[in-house]
Enzyme design. Structure first.
Site, PDB file in Angstrom:
ATOM      1  N   TYR A   1       0.861  -1.180   0.000  1.00  0.00           N
ATOM      2  CA  TYR A   1       0.000   0.000   0.000  1.00  0.00           C
ATOM      3  C   TYR A   1       0.901   1.235   0.000  1.00  0.00           C
ATOM      4  O   TYR A   1       1.858   1.295   0.790  1.00  0.00           O
ATOM      5  CB  TYR A   1      -0.814  -0.079   1.297  1.00  0.00           C
ATOM      6  CG  TYR A   1      -1.733   1.052   1.634  1.00  0.00           C
ATOM      7  CD1 TYR A   1      -3.081   0.992   1.304  1.00  0.00           C
ATOM      8  CD2 TYR A   1      -1.265   2.160   2.338  1.00  0.00           C
ATOM      9  CE1 TYR A   1      -3.947   2.009   1.665  1.00  0.00           C
ATOM     10  CE2 TYR A   1      -2.121   3.185   2.695  1.00  0.00           C
ATOM     11  CZ  TYR A   1      -3.460   3.103   2.349  1.00  0.00           C
ATOM     12  OH  TYR A   1      -4.315   4.107   2.704  1.00  0.00           O
ATOM     13  N   SER A   2       0.621   2.206  -0.849  1.00  0.00           N
ATOM     14  CA  SER A   2       1.497   3.372  -0.926  1.00  0.00           C
ATOM     15  C   SER A   2       0.945   4.527  -0.110  1.00  0.00           C
ATOM     16  O   SER A   2      -0.127   5.061  -0.424  1.00  0.00           O
ATOM     17  CB  SER A   2       1.665   3.815  -2.381  1.00  0.00           C
ATOM     18  OG  SER A   2       2.344   5.048  -2.395  1.00  0.00           O
TER      19      SER A   2
ATOM     20  N   HIS B   1       9.097 -23.502  -0.488  1.00  0.00           N
ATOM     21  CA  HIS B   1      10.443 -23.640   0.084  1.00  0.00           C
ATOM     22  C   HIS B   1      10.818 -22.385   0.882  1.00  0.00           C
ATOM     23  O   HIS B   1      11.280 -22.469   2.029  1.00  0.00           O
ATOM     24  CB  HIS B   1      11.470 -23.886  -1.031  1.00  0.00           C
ATOM     25  CG  HIS B   1      12.880 -23.734  -0.572  1.00  0.00           C
ATOM     26  ND1 HIS B   1      13.435 -24.551   0.395  1.00  0.00           N
ATOM     27  CD2 HIS B   1      13.833 -22.830  -0.892  1.00  0.00           C
ATOM     28  CE1 HIS B   1      14.679 -24.172   0.625  1.00  0.00           C
ATOM     29  NE2 HIS B   1      14.941 -23.120  -0.129  1.00  0.00           N
TER      30      HIS B   1
ATOM     31  N   ARG C   1      10.449 -17.238  11.801  1.00  0.00           N
ATOM     32  CA  ARG C   1       9.462 -16.348  12.423  1.00  0.00           C
ATOM     33  C   ARG C   1       8.445 -17.056  13.321  1.00  0.00           C
ATOM     34  O   ARG C   1       7.644 -16.385  13.964  1.00  0.00           O
ATOM     35  CB  ARG C   1       8.747 -15.525  11.341  1.00  0.00           C
ATOM     36  CG  ARG C   1       9.684 -14.658  10.522  1.00  0.00           C
ATOM     37  CD  ARG C   1      10.499 -13.706  11.384  1.00  0.00           C
ATOM     38  NE  ARG C   1      11.394 -12.871  10.573  1.00  0.00           N
ATOM     39  CZ  ARG C   1      12.165 -11.919  11.069  1.00  0.00           C
ATOM     40  NH1 ARG C   1      12.189 -11.673  12.367  1.00  0.00           N
ATOM     41  NH2 ARG C   1      12.965 -11.228  10.289  1.00  0.00           N
TER      42      ARG C   1
HETATM   43  C1  LIG Z   1      15.125 -13.590  15.656  1.00  0.00           C
HETATM   44  C2  LIG Z   1      15.675 -12.706  14.577  1.00  0.00           C
HETATM   45  C3  LIG Z   1      16.424 -11.602  14.910  1.00  0.00           C
HETATM   46  C4  LIG Z   1      16.932 -10.755  13.916  1.00  0.00           C
HETATM   47  N1  LIG Z   1      17.650  -9.657  14.272  1.00  0.00           N
HETATM   48  C5  LIG Z   1      18.114  -8.814  13.315  1.00  0.00           C
HETATM   49  C6  LIG Z   1      18.860  -7.634  13.652  1.00  0.00           C
HETATM   50  O1  LIG Z   1      19.095  -7.357  14.814  1.00  0.00           O
HETATM   51  N2  LIG Z   1      19.276  -6.830  12.643  1.00  0.00           N
HETATM   52  C7  LIG Z   1      19.043  -7.117  11.329  1.00  0.00           C
HETATM   53  O2  LIG Z   1      19.458  -6.357  10.458  1.00  0.00           O
HETATM   54  N3  LIG Z   1      18.361  -8.223  10.972  1.00  0.00           N
HETATM   55  C8  LIG Z   1      17.878  -9.072  11.921  1.00  0.00           C
HETATM   56  N4  LIG Z   1      17.163 -10.176  11.561  1.00  0.00           N
HETATM   57  C9  LIG Z   1      16.902 -10.413  10.133  1.00  0.00           C
HETATM   58  C10 LIG Z   1      17.783 -11.569   9.606  1.00  0.00           C
HETATM   59  O3  LIG Z   1      19.148 -11.216   9.676  1.00  0.00           O
HETATM   60  C11 LIG Z   1      17.394 -11.893   8.151  1.00  0.00           C
HETATM   61  O4  LIG Z   1      17.617 -10.746   7.345  1.00  0.00           O
HETATM   62  C12 LIG Z   1      15.962 -12.287   8.005  1.00  0.00           C
HETATM   63  O5  LIG Z   1      15.623 -13.255   8.966  1.00  0.00           O
HETATM   64  C13 LIG Z   1      15.717 -12.847   6.618  1.00  0.00           C
HETATM   65  O6  LIG Z   1      16.369 -14.081   6.532  1.00  0.00           O
HETATM   66  P1  LIG Z   1      17.071 -14.554   5.202  1.00  0.00           P
HETATM   67  O7  LIG Z   1      18.059 -13.553   4.710  1.00  0.00           O
HETATM   68  O8  LIG Z   1      17.597 -15.933   5.457  1.00  0.00           O
HETATM   69  O9  LIG Z   1      15.786 -14.657   4.230  1.00  0.00           O
HETATM   70  P2  LIG Z   1      15.667 -14.327   2.692  1.00  0.00           P
HETATM   71  O10 LIG Z   1      15.990 -12.910   2.421  1.00  0.00           O
HETATM   72  O11 LIG Z   1      14.323 -14.814   2.269  1.00  0.00           O
HETATM   73  O12 LIG Z   1      16.776 -15.191   2.026  1.00  0.00           O
HETATM   74  C14 LIG Z   1      16.688 -16.625   2.032  1.00  0.00           C
HETATM   75  C15 LIG Z   1      18.068 -17.178   1.774  1.00  0.00           C
HETATM   76  O13 LIG Z   1      18.496 -16.748   0.477  1.00  0.00           O
HETATM   77  C16 LIG Z   1      19.886 -16.462   0.521  1.00  0.00           C
HETATM   78  N5  LIG Z   1      20.091 -15.044   0.197  1.00  0.00           N
HETATM   79  C17 LIG Z   1      19.141 -14.132  -0.084  1.00  0.00           C
HETATM   80  N6  LIG Z   1      19.715 -12.954  -0.394  1.00  0.00           N
HETATM   81  C18 LIG Z   1      21.043 -13.131  -0.289  1.00  0.00           C
HETATM   82  C19 LIG Z   1      22.177 -12.295  -0.451  1.00  0.00           C
HETATM   83  N7  LIG Z   1      22.087 -11.013  -0.829  1.00  0.00           N
HETATM   84  N8  LIG Z   1      23.403 -12.821  -0.253  1.00  0.00           N
HETATM   85  C20 LIG Z   1      23.543 -14.107   0.114  1.00  0.00           C
HETATM   86  N9  LIG Z   1      22.521 -14.968   0.302  1.00  0.00           N
HETATM   87  C21 LIG Z   1      21.292 -14.476   0.095  1.00  0.00           C
HETATM   88  C22 LIG Z   1      20.359 -16.803   1.929  1.00  0.00           C
HETATM   89  O14 LIG Z   1      20.770 -18.145   1.941  1.00  0.00           O
HETATM   90  C23 LIG Z   1      19.114 -16.665   2.754  1.00  0.00           C
HETATM   91  O15 LIG Z   1      19.122 -17.404   3.963  1.00  0.00           O
HETATM   92  C24 LIG Z   1      16.662 -11.024  12.537  1.00  0.00           C
HETATM   93  C25 LIG Z   1      15.914 -12.157  12.220  1.00  0.00           C
HETATM   94  C26 LIG Z   1      15.412 -12.995  13.207  1.00  0.00           C
HETATM   95  C27 LIG Z   1      14.585 -14.196  12.813  1.00  0.00           C
END
Ligand SMILES: Cc1cc2nc3c(=O)[nH]c(=O)nc-3n(C[C@H](O)[C@H](O)[C@H](O)COP(=O)(O)OP(=O)(O)OC[C@H]3O[C@@H](n4cnc5c(N)ncnc54)[C@H](O)[C@@H]3O)c2cc1C
Length: 295
Positions: free
Chosen positions: A101-102, A190, A199
């Site tokens: 939503y914008s 997946h 989450r």
């Molecule tokens: C309990 C909890 C606490 C957190 N606390 C913080 C915090 O304090 N600060 C903060 O900034 N974030 C925080 N996060 C966010 C976390 O670091 C992840 O950004 C978020 O959970 C998304 O996960 P993801 O990158 O695995 O998922 P997605 O973005 O869906 O990516 C899925 C998978 O794809 C791959 N991938 C996607 N993009 C890339 C890329 N550019 N390079 C390499 N591999 C990639 C990785 O294998 C990744 O696991 C928190 C998350 C959780 C669950």
């Protein structure tokens, strides 16, 4: 060839499932089901799947062995209404498609999240990002009334700014993160499992866990067998690191947990002798507790 449909899921399409005070999750559409996972796997394995007795066995095999692409054949589209502070966590999941939503284009409704009294608690001492013990009632009441007052003042200022001709994209700077936003969110199974594993976890903030639980409930209707495998191997499964395997072996040989942890290099106490509340040793004990508490 007819499109796959799951009658139970079709009945859920468009139904609002409330989350928090003003939020919801709606299943908008889906593509595929458990059979689509199996179909993709059988294409890739061909004759190899003959050794797998049935579809459930195949899906569980794929989950255990992290053969993930068949799960990408199932897609979900949701409409989600959520507070901005939850949206900021959600949007970090890059392997999905979002259309929000914008608030440059439309006026933000006067709806914001005020956590219930039981949700306003002390900073957790164990999970540095989370909340822990209850707070005195007067602290909780003050927090909630400050939040109410701040949000309604902010919305009044937002309305004044719009009425004075300030552009919506600028006026919205007045609104705090407790206000709600809304988006379409599309993700394959997946990546949904990855989202849910992070989450639904106890370390995630309670509010996003509520949304994750609602999403899981809806998504499960479409792929019950894949969800069962996800829960068995990912949510309820345990992984052990090298030191943890060593500690487990020592436990099986009759050592106590502190002895096994010390010998395996999993510290449970600080240099000054005080017990640790976080770290590898504590997490290993938590894993053991999960094993013990399994019914
Ligand atoms: C309990 C909890 C606490 C957190 N606390 C913080 C915090 O304090 N600060 C903060 O900034 N974030 C925080 N996060 C966010 C976390 O670091 C992840 O950004 C978020 O959970 C998304 O996960 P993801 O990158 O695995 O998922 P997605 O973005 O869906 O990516 C899925 C998978 O794809 C791959 N991938 C996607 N993009 C890339 C890329 N550019 N390079 C390499 N591999 C990639 C990785 O294998 C990744 O696991 C928190 C998350 C959780 C669950």
């Amino acid at each position: 060839m007819r499109r796959v449909s799951v009658p139970e899921a079709d009945r859920l399409i468009g139904v609002k499932h409330p989350v928090l005070a003003h939020g919801f999750v709606v299943l908008v559409d889906y593509m595929g089901n458990d059979a689509a996972v199996v179909q993709a796997a059988r294409v890739s394995y061909g004759q190899g799947t003959k050794s797998v007795r049935d579809d459930r066995g195949l899906i569980r095999y794929l989950m255990r062995h992290r053969h993930t692409t068949p799960f990408e054949m199932v897609e979900y589209k949701f409409l989600v209404r959520l507070p901005i502070y939850v949206a900021r966590q959600w949007i970090r999941h890059r392997t999905s498609s979002t259309n929000e939503y914008s608030s440059r284009y439309s006026i933000v409704p006067d709806e914001y999240e005020v956590p219930g009294p039981e949700e306003v608690r002390h900073q957790s001492t164990r999970n540095r990002q989370g909340r822990g013990e209850p707070l005195p009632a007067d602290v909780v009441d003050r927090f909630r009334s400050d939040l109410e007052a701040g949000a309604s003042q902010a919305y009044a200022a937002y309305t004044r700014a719009l009425e004075a001709g300030v552009a919506r994209e600028t006026a919205r700077l007045l609104l705090p993160v407790a206000f709600y936003t809304q988006w379409y969110w599309k993700i394959n199974l997946h990546n949904l499992f990855h989202f849910l594993s992070l989450r639904l976890d106890a370390h995630a903030q309670e509010e996003i866990r509520l949304y994750a639980a609602e999403v899981a409930k809806l998504a499960r209707v479409i792929c019950p067998v894949a969800f069962e495998a996800f829960e068995d191997f990912q949510i309820e499964g345990l992984t052990l690191g090298r030191q943890e395997r060593k500690a487990l072996r020592l436990l099986l040989e009759g050592k106590t947990a502190p002895e096994a942890c010390a010998a395996a290099g999993l510290p449970l106490t600080r240099e000054d002798g005080r017990p640790m509340t976080t770290g590898e040793g504590v997490e290993f004990l938590e894993k053991l507790e999960r094993v013990r508490s399994l019914e």
